[in-house]
Write an enzyme that holds these catalytic residues in place. Structure first.
Site, mmCIF file in Angstrom:
data_model
loop_
_atom_site.group_PDB
_atom_site.id
_atom_site.type_symbol
_atom_site.label_atom_id
_atom_site.label_comp_id
_atom_site.label_asym_id
_atom_site.label_seq_id
_atom_site.Cartn_x
_atom_site.Cartn_y
_atom_site.Cartn_z
ATOM 1 N N ASP A 124 0.885 -1.166 0.000
ATOM 2 C CA ASP A 124 0.000 0.000 0.000
ATOM 3 C C ASP A 124 0.919 1.211 0.000
ATOM 4 O O ASP A 124 1.558 1.513 1.005
ATOM 5 C CB ASP A 124 -0.876 -0.035 1.263
ATOM 6 C CG ASP A 124 -1.659 1.259 1.472
ATOM 7 O OD1 ASP A 124 -1.694 2.100 0.556
ATOM 8 O OD2 ASP A 124 -2.240 1.424 2.571
ATOM 9 N N LYS B 116 2.641 11.269 -3.450
ATOM 10 C CA LYS B 116 1.630 10.553 -4.247
ATOM 11 C C LYS B 116 0.740 11.511 -5.037
ATOM 12 O O LYS B 116 0.274 11.202 -6.130
ATOM 13 C CB LYS B 116 0.777 9.692 -3.301
ATOM 14 C CG LYS B 116 -0.185 8.754 -3.993
ATOM 15 C CD LYS B 116 -0.754 7.785 -2.984
ATOM 16 C CE LYS B 116 -1.886 6.955 -3.523
ATOM 17 N NZ LYS B 116 -2.362 5.984 -2.547
#
Ligand code: AMP
Length: 580
Positions: free
Chosen positions: A9, A70
């Site tokens: 993740d 991100k």
């Protein structure tokens, strides 16, 4: 040695790596850290830093530290550390390389392949950039999967009958909600919506802003331009927010936050969960619009849902649970740690690709909700026997929860604490585990209601310790009971099921018998009153709705003729239909 594929993740705020071993998905930790902050930094003394050390230097060295990379994945933007520039893929690769190393240390063998998760809304360019980051880190990315799909896999939804699940994901910096459909073992995201600038950090900022105003009021020192003080304030606010998930009150403390004429000034404030929830209500309200949107996009409605999964660390805030439960009408699944569930699901996908057998994730949870009996006054009417839940069913154990309860009357000196387990909104319809009296209560000031802190500690052996402390006077009392062993035999369950209607309605019936010769409330009306009671206790109504409903309930109790009562019951039925 067989080839290992890990699940990763790669989050905006935190990242984690997991693998399936002996059929069980498990997180691979770094020491005692199960997740690592997605932060990369450089310091002259230590060189490259990834994870917690990088986050720790952020307050002192923000120019040499990169957070939330991100958000930039898939763009051509460059980020600078000192005077060097990097692509977002390169920064993400630092994090992936750290996760690869953590996995290799845990497993004692090289790790070269991974499944990596991305948000459902990620474009092709963003997915491609994620793959490239993996390659830079020395990982072949065998599959990119959507985060909500990973959550569904972690909960084993692919093994079950066809299911429709809502995945509500509130992380540190992003929010998204998805409708995931499982048909014949195939998991598909039907619709997804969210806000890439809404997350736990926003809750921290609001709390930090509040603290900064209090600090200014007390010392006339503005922290606005003091970057280091602000970063420390944010860190303290985050810790306070996390504490408020389990406790009704917290201290926001930060020593030597600023200096005034050579005198150090400290921050020391108390914030209650209620205040915090009021301050941040608007943030959570925004997520409702996204939920509405996904149902609209998928042309489905909330009644069609089978499951609701909570994902992301910020869903540990109790207000999130309540909001989602009220919106969907279902109890959200929270068995798996919300900040680990996506990595675990990625590991499940990795095992499926590698042809490894996977079992469901085993977690120890509370099999029942646990709470105490409470009463409230609404619209001048006493509503007794409300079940106030402190620990919801299926919460991972061990767990500690604390709430503050006020006495009904300012002069009340004692409170009877009755501890129940069960799922009925009416306290006495649940199983009574034990009770005790706490006496000698003191009010904070004359005329104010005394209050009691009630704390539930539930340990891995199923022992529940309940303690109550007088908020002001400090006197305390406690009780330990074995909660999970109080399970009923199938015969007892069948008996209880038959008795249930009668039990649920006891309070209304008792109220009437204590009030003399009034018209008879039949079973149907009693059932309506119980539903009304549950709605009033649930906290989902607006003030106006609560007042209207409480008034109608009061009118039913006050009705003097049978006709009047029947007519009012009809009205209640309509109102419940609208409100529920
Ligand atoms: P994630 O990106 O899923 O790791 O979520 C990180 C966010 O969850 C951060 O804003 C954390 O402060 C928040 N968080 C973690 N634990 C808790 C908690 N117990 N209560 C409230 N927020 C939490």
């Amino acid at each position: 040695m067989s080839e290992i594929i890990v699940g990763i993740d790669l989050g905006t705020t935190n990242s984690a790596v997991a693998v399936v071993q002996d059929g069980q998905p498990r997180i691979l930790p770094k020491g005692d850290q199960r997740i690592i902050p997605s932060v990369v930094g450089w310091s002259k003394e230590s060189g490259w830093l990834v994870g917690r050390p990088a986050l720790n230097q952020y307050a002192l060295n923000p120019d040499q530290t990169i957070r939330s990379i991100k958000r930039k994945m898939g763009s051509n933007e460059r980020v600078a550390i000192g005077n060097r520039e990097f692509t977002p893929q390169e920064i993400s690769a630092f994090i992936l390389r750290e996760l690869k190393t953590i996995a290799e240390k845990n497993l004692g063998q090289p790790v070269n392949k991974a499944v990596i998760t991305v948000p459902a809304y990620f474009t092709n360019a963003q997915r491609q950039a994620t793959k490239e980051a993996g390659e830079i880190a020395g990982l072949e990315v065998v599959r990119i999967i959507n985060e909500p799909t990973a959550a569904a896999l972690a909960y084993g939804l692919d093994h079950e009958e066809d299911q429709l699940a809502l995945v509500y994901d509130l992380g540190g910096g992003t929010f998204d909600v998805s409708l995931v459909e499982m048909t014949g073992g195939v998991v598909e995201v039907r619709a997804s919506h969210g806000d890439t600038h809404l997350g736990g950090d926003d809750f921290d900022h609001i709390l930090a802003e509040h603290a900064s105003k209090l600090f200014y009021k007390k010392h006339q020192i503005s922290l606005k331009d003091n970057r280091v003080a602000l970063a420390r304030l944010n860190r303290a606010a985050e810790a306070a927010k996390v504490h408020l998930s389990d406790f009704p009150e917290t201290h926001l403390r930060e020593e030597y936050l600023a200096e005034q004429n050579g005198v150090p000034r400290h921050l020391d404030e108390t914030v209650s969960r209620l205040e915090f929830e009021e301050m941040t209500e608007e943030l959570l309200d925004k997520t409702i619009a996204s939920m509405e949107r996904v149902f609209k996009d998928a042309e489905l409605n909330a009644e069609e849902l089978d499951r609701v999964l909570l994902v992301g660390g910020a869903t540990r805030m109790p207000a999130v649970w309540t909001l989602v439960a009220n919106y969907t009408g279902l109890e959200p699944d929270v068995e798996i740690n919300p900040d680990e569930v996506v990595a675990l699901g990625a590991a499940v996908q990795a095992a499926i690709i590698a042809g490894q057998p996977v079992e469901s994730i085993l977690v120890d949870v509370t099999p029942y909700s646990l709470g105490i009996e409470a009463a409230t006054v609404m619209g001048g009417q006493l509503i007794p026997d409300i079940y106030s839940v402190l620990i919801h069913r299926n919460t991972t154990i061990p767990v500690t929860k604390e709430e503050v309860f006020q006495t009904l009357h300012p002069n009340q000196k004692a409170v009877h604490i009755k501890v129940y387990q069960g799922e009925q909104p009416v306290a006495s319809a649940n199983t009574l585990l034990g009770d005790f009296l706490i006496e000698g209560l003191k009010p904070a000031a004359p005329g104010e209601h005394p209050s009691v802190n009630v704390r539930f500690d539930f340990d891995v052996n199923g022992m529940l310790r309940v303690s109550a402390v007088d908020h002001i006077g400090g006197s305390q009392k406690s009780l330990s009971v074995q909660a999970t062993q109080a399970r009923l035999t199938p015969h007892e369950i069948a008996e209880a099921r038959e008795r249930l209607p009668e039990l649920e309605l006891a309070p209304a019936a008792e109220y009437l018998s204590a009030n003399g010769n009034q018209p008879v409330i039949d079973e149907e009306t009693q059932a309506l009153l119980t539903r009304a009671q549950a709605l009033l206790a649930g906290g989902a109504l607006t003030e106006a709705q609560s007042a209207e409903l409480a008034e109608l309930v009061q009118d039913i109790f006050d009705a003097t003729t049978q006709d009047e009562l029947d007519e009012l019951a009809e009205e209640l039925l309509d109102m419940l239909f609208d409100l529920e």
